[in-house]
Scaffold this motif. Sequence first.
Motif, PDB file in Angstrom:
ATOM      1  N   LYS A 259       6.764   9.773  -2.685  1.00 13.87           N
ATOM      2  CA  LYS A 259       6.565   8.966  -1.476  1.00 13.87           C
ATOM      3  C   LYS A 259       6.313   7.516  -1.885  1.00 13.87           C
ATOM      4  O   LYS A 259       6.016   7.217  -3.025  1.00 13.87           O
ATOM      5  CB  LYS A 259       5.377   9.489  -0.689  1.00 13.87           C
ATOM      6  N   SER A 260       6.371   6.642  -0.936  1.00 10.84           N
ATOM      7  CA  SER A 260       6.098   5.241  -1.249  1.00 10.84           C
ATOM      8  C   SER A 260       4.595   5.037  -1.426  1.00 10.84           C
ATOM      9  O   SER A 260       3.780   5.833  -0.977  1.00 10.84           O
ATOM     10  CB  SER A 260       6.627   4.337  -0.129  1.00 10.84           C
ATOM     11  N   LYS A 261       4.230   3.943  -2.071  1.00 13.29           N
ATOM     12  CA  LYS A 261       2.816   3.658  -2.342  1.00 13.29           C
ATOM     13  C   LYS A 261       2.050   3.352  -1.059  1.00 13.29           C
ATOM     14  O   LYS A 261       0.853   3.548  -0.986  1.00 13.29           O
ATOM     15  CB  LYS A 261       2.686   2.474  -3.312  1.00 13.29           C
ATOM     16  N   ASP A 262       2.703   2.842  -0.032  1.00  7.07           N
ATOM     17  CA  ASP A 262       2.017   2.527   1.219  1.00  7.07           C
ATOM     18  C   ASP A 262       1.554   3.789   1.935  1.00  7.07           C
ATOM     19  O   ASP A 262       0.575   3.769   2.654  1.00  7.07           O
ATOM     20  CB  ASP A 262       2.935   1.712   2.139  1.00  7.07           C
ATOM     21  N   GLN A 263       2.272   4.881   1.743  1.00  2.66           N
ATOM     22  CA  GLN A 263       1.855   6.124   2.382  1.00  2.66           C
ATOM     23  C   GLN A 263       0.705   6.777   1.638  1.00  2.66           C
ATOM     24  O   GLN A 263      -0.010   7.574   2.192  1.00  2.66           O
ATOM     25  CB  GLN A 263       3.035   7.093   2.432  1.00  2.66           C
ATOM     26  N   GLU A 264       0.506   6.415   0.375  1.00  2.00           N
ATOM     27  CA  GLU A 264      -0.519   7.040  -0.436  1.00  2.00           C
ATOM     28  C   GLU A 264      -1.879   6.379  -0.235  1.00  2.00           C
ATOM     29  O   GLU A 264      -2.912   7.007  -0.376  1.00  2.00           O
ATOM     30  CB  GLU A 264      -0.109   6.930  -1.902  1.00  2.00           C
ATOM     31  N   TYR A 265      -1.896   5.084   0.114  1.00  2.00           N
ATOM     32  CA  TYR A 265      -3.135   4.336   0.242  1.00  2.00           C
ATOM     33  C   TYR A 265      -3.219   3.648   1.596  1.00  2.00           C
ATOM     34  O   TYR A 265      -2.212   3.324   2.208  1.00  2.00           O
ATOM     35  CB  TYR A 265      -3.245   3.271  -0.854  1.00  2.00           C
ATOM     36  N   THR A 266      -4.434   3.398   2.039  1.00  2.00           N
ATOM     37  CA  THR A 266      -4.692   2.635   3.247  1.00  2.00           C
ATOM     38  C   THR A 266      -5.389   1.345   2.848  1.00  2.00           C
ATOM     39  O   THR A 266      -6.310   1.361   2.039  1.00  2.00           O
ATOM     40  CB  THR A 266      -5.599   3.425   4.209  1.00  2.00           C
ATOM     41  N   THR A 267      -4.958   0.227   3.401  1.00  2.00           N
ATOM     42  CA  THR A 267      -5.585  -1.050   3.098  1.00  2.00           C
ATOM     43  C   THR A 267      -6.745  -1.279   4.055  1.00  2.00           C
ATOM     44  O   THR A 267      -6.586  -1.165   5.269  1.00  2.00           O
ATOM     45  CB  THR A 267      -4.573  -2.199   3.223  1.00  2.00           C
ATOM     46  N   VAL A 268      -7.926  -1.590   3.483  1.00  2.00           N
ATOM     47  CA  VAL A 268      -9.125  -1.817   4.275  1.00  2.00           C
ATOM     48  C   VAL A 268      -9.629  -3.215   3.979  1.00  2.00           C
ATOM     49  O   VAL A 268      -9.687  -3.636   2.824  1.00  2.00           O
ATOM     50  CB  VAL A 268     -10.219  -0.778   3.914  1.00  2.00           C
ATOM     51  N   ILE A 269     -10.005  -3.959   5.020  1.00  2.00           N
ATOM     52  CA  ILE A 269     -10.540  -5.312   4.864  1.00  2.00           C
ATOM     53  C   ILE A 269     -12.056  -5.228   4.875  1.00  2.00           C
ATOM     54  O   ILE A 269     -12.650  -4.559   5.721  1.00  2.00           O
ATOM     55  CB  ILE A 269     -10.027  -6.227   5.990  1.00  2.00           C
TER      56      ILE A 269
ATOM     57  N   LYS B 271      -7.775  -0.947  -1.337  1.00  2.00           N
ATOM     58  CA  LYS B 271      -6.852   0.154  -1.051  1.00  2.00           C
ATOM     59  C   LYS B 271      -7.599   1.437  -1.361  1.00  2.00           C
ATOM     60  O   LYS B 271      -8.087   1.641  -2.468  1.00  2.00           O
ATOM     61  CB  LYS B 271      -5.597   0.051  -1.905  1.00  2.00           C
ATOM     62  N   ILE B 272      -7.667   2.294  -0.367  1.00  2.00           N
ATOM     63  CA  ILE B 272      -8.337   3.589  -0.538  1.00  2.00           C
ATOM     64  C   ILE B 272      -7.328   4.693  -0.305  1.00  2.00           C
ATOM     65  O   ILE B 272      -6.385   4.520   0.481  1.00  2.00           O
ATOM     66  CB  ILE B 272      -9.545   3.743   0.395  1.00  2.00           C
ATOM     67  N   PRO B 273      -7.477   5.838  -0.960  1.00  2.00           N
ATOM     68  CA  PRO B 273      -6.527   6.942  -0.752  1.00  2.00           C
ATOM     69  C   PRO B 273      -6.634   7.490   0.671  1.00  2.00           C
ATOM     70  O   PRO B 273      -7.705   7.535   1.252  1.00  2.00           O
ATOM     71  CB  PRO B 273      -6.963   8.000  -1.767  1.00  2.00           C
ATOM     72  N   LYS B 274      -5.493   7.876   1.211  1.00  2.00           N
ATOM     73  CA  LYS B 274      -5.491   8.473   2.545  1.00  2.00           C
ATOM     74  C   LYS B 274      -6.036   9.890   2.478  1.00  2.00           C
ATOM     75  O   LYS B 274      -5.827  10.608   1.511  1.00  2.00           O
ATOM     76  CB  LYS B 274      -4.074   8.516   3.108  1.00  2.00           C
ATOM     77  N   ILE B 275      -6.730  10.284   3.518  1.00  2.00           N
ATOM     78  CA  ILE B 275      -7.256  11.643   3.629  1.00  2.00           C
ATOM     79  C   ILE B 275      -6.160  12.491   4.251  1.00  2.00           C
ATOM     80  O   ILE B 275      -5.584  12.158   5.282  1.00  2.00           O
ATOM     81  CB  ILE B 275      -8.526  11.668   4.488  1.00  2.00           C
TER      82      ILE B 275
END
Length: 103
Positions: free
Chosen positions: A78-88, A98-102
Amino acid sequence: MPNTLRYILWTIFSLGMLVIAVMAFWVFLIILGVIIIARLIYFKLFKKGTKGAFTVHTYTMRPGSKNNFHYNQDSNAKSKDQEYTTVIDADDMDKEYKIPKIK
């Protein structure tokens, strides 16, 4: 009669000591609460440079042996954007994490 008087006096003395003990306990709780609230206010107002008064450490338990470093390798397709979520960061809007998606 003196025996009855002795029991009455000991009963009054015991109840008085019980009342004093309960009052001392509440005074101790009030003083402890004031100290904790003052410490929290102090850290909120005057310790801006530090992360805070409380530190939370989190750990990840991964199944398998310790030498298994390619955990979650099946999702590399999968792409890297689907693996992580960007948090401000709420404290500093310029920082992003960038944190891993649950799943």
